[in-house]
Design a protein around this motif. Structure first.
Motif, short mmCIF file in Angstrom:
data_model
loop_
_atom_site.label_atom_id
_atom_site.label_comp_id
_atom_site.label_asym_id
_atom_site.label_seq_id
_atom_site.Cartn_x
_atom_site.Cartn_y
_atom_site.Cartn_z
N THR A 30 0.83 -1.20 0.00
CA THR A 30 0.00 0.00 0.00
C THR A 30 0.87 1.26 0.00
O THR A 30 0.58 2.22 -0.72
CB THR A 30 -0.93 0.01 1.23
OG1 THR A 30 -1.73 -1.18 1.22
CG2 THR A 30 -1.83 1.23 1.23
N GLU A 55 2.39 1.63 -3.45
CA GLU A 55 1.39 2.10 -4.40
C GLU A 55 1.10 3.59 -4.20
O GLU A 55 0.91 4.33 -5.16
CB GLU A 55 0.10 1.29 -4.26
CG GLU A 55 0.24 -0.14 -4.79
CD GLU A 55 -0.98 -0.99 -4.48
OE1 GLU A 55 -1.90 -0.49 -3.77
OE2 GLU A 55 -1.02 -2.15 -4.92
N LYS A 56 1.08 4.00 -2.92
CA LYS A 56 0.83 5.41 -2.62
C LYS A 56 1.97 6.28 -3.15
O LYS A 56 1.74 7.32 -3.78
CB LYS A 56 0.69 5.60 -1.11
CG LYS A 56 0.33 7.03 -0.71
CD LYS A 56 0.14 7.12 0.80
CE LYS A 56 -0.20 8.55 1.22
NZ LYS A 56 -0.38 8.65 2.69
#
Length: 203
Positions: free
Chosen positions: A77, A80-81
């Motif tokens: 996550t 991806e951020k």
């Protein structure tokens, strides 16, 4: 009479001995039963302990797996951020390069006009251009040196090719639009004119 009494006593003693023997056997039987019960209980407890240890190991493995999976999700996550932010920044910075191009064209045009050079208008354009350059540098954007460099199709986009005397390899002779990198990643190729060695005249 004494013999009868003696026989009676002996009989009583035998009966008592038999009774004691029976009682002893009963006690022994009870003790054996109790021992067997204790052994069975110990065996059951050991089995239960083994089951609990196995359950505990399974729970621990599931917990460790869940923790590892949670950490992987957190890292994925976060990546991806970061990648999303990079893509957004890249798109924004790429759009701003168009403004950079226009400012540089204005500066180039001003350099060719003596009436414009030294005016407040021209100084203002220079100042804004410098601020753009500083902003780009602060965000990891650097210019790709192209003019006079050997032609590299990875960073140069050849708009046309011309023969140039006194060179022995293809090189950039004119830059129409500068190329830029974002950190170590190519942001935009440089649009250039490529000089190539003159063809050897046929004899």
């Amino acid at each position: 009479m004494e013999e009868e009494i003696k026989e009676t006593n002996e009989g009583s003693e035998k009966e008592e001995a038999n009774t004691e023997e029976v009682k002893s056997e009963e006690v022994q039987a009870e003790e054996n039963t109790e021992n067997n019960a204790e052994e069975d209980e110990v065996a059951l407890l050991k089995k239960r302990i083994e089951e609990l240890e196995k359950e505990s190991a399974d729970i621990k493995n599931k917990y460790m797996y869940a923790m590892a999976e949670a950490e992987n999700i957190r890292k994925r996550t976060a990546k991806e951020k970061i990648d999303g932010i990079k893509r957004a920044n890249k798109g924004l910075l790429l759009s701003l390069l168009t403004f950079m191009d226009n400012f540089e064209r204005a500066l180039k045009a001003g350099e060719q006009d003596a009436n414009v050079q030294g005016t407040e208008y021209y100084k203002g354009i220079e100042l804004i251009h410098k601020q753009f350059i500083d902003f780009m540098h602060d965000n990891g954007v650097t210019e790709i040196e192209s003019l006079g460099e050997e032609f590299d199709p990875n960073v140069h986009e050849a708009l046309t090719m011309v023969e140039v005397p006194d060179i022995d390899k293809e090189q950039v002779v004119e830059v129409y639009a500068k190329g830029y990198k974002l950190n170590d990643e190519l942001l935009r190729t440089a649009k250039v004119v490529v000089g190539k060695p003159q063809a050897t005249p046929k004899e």
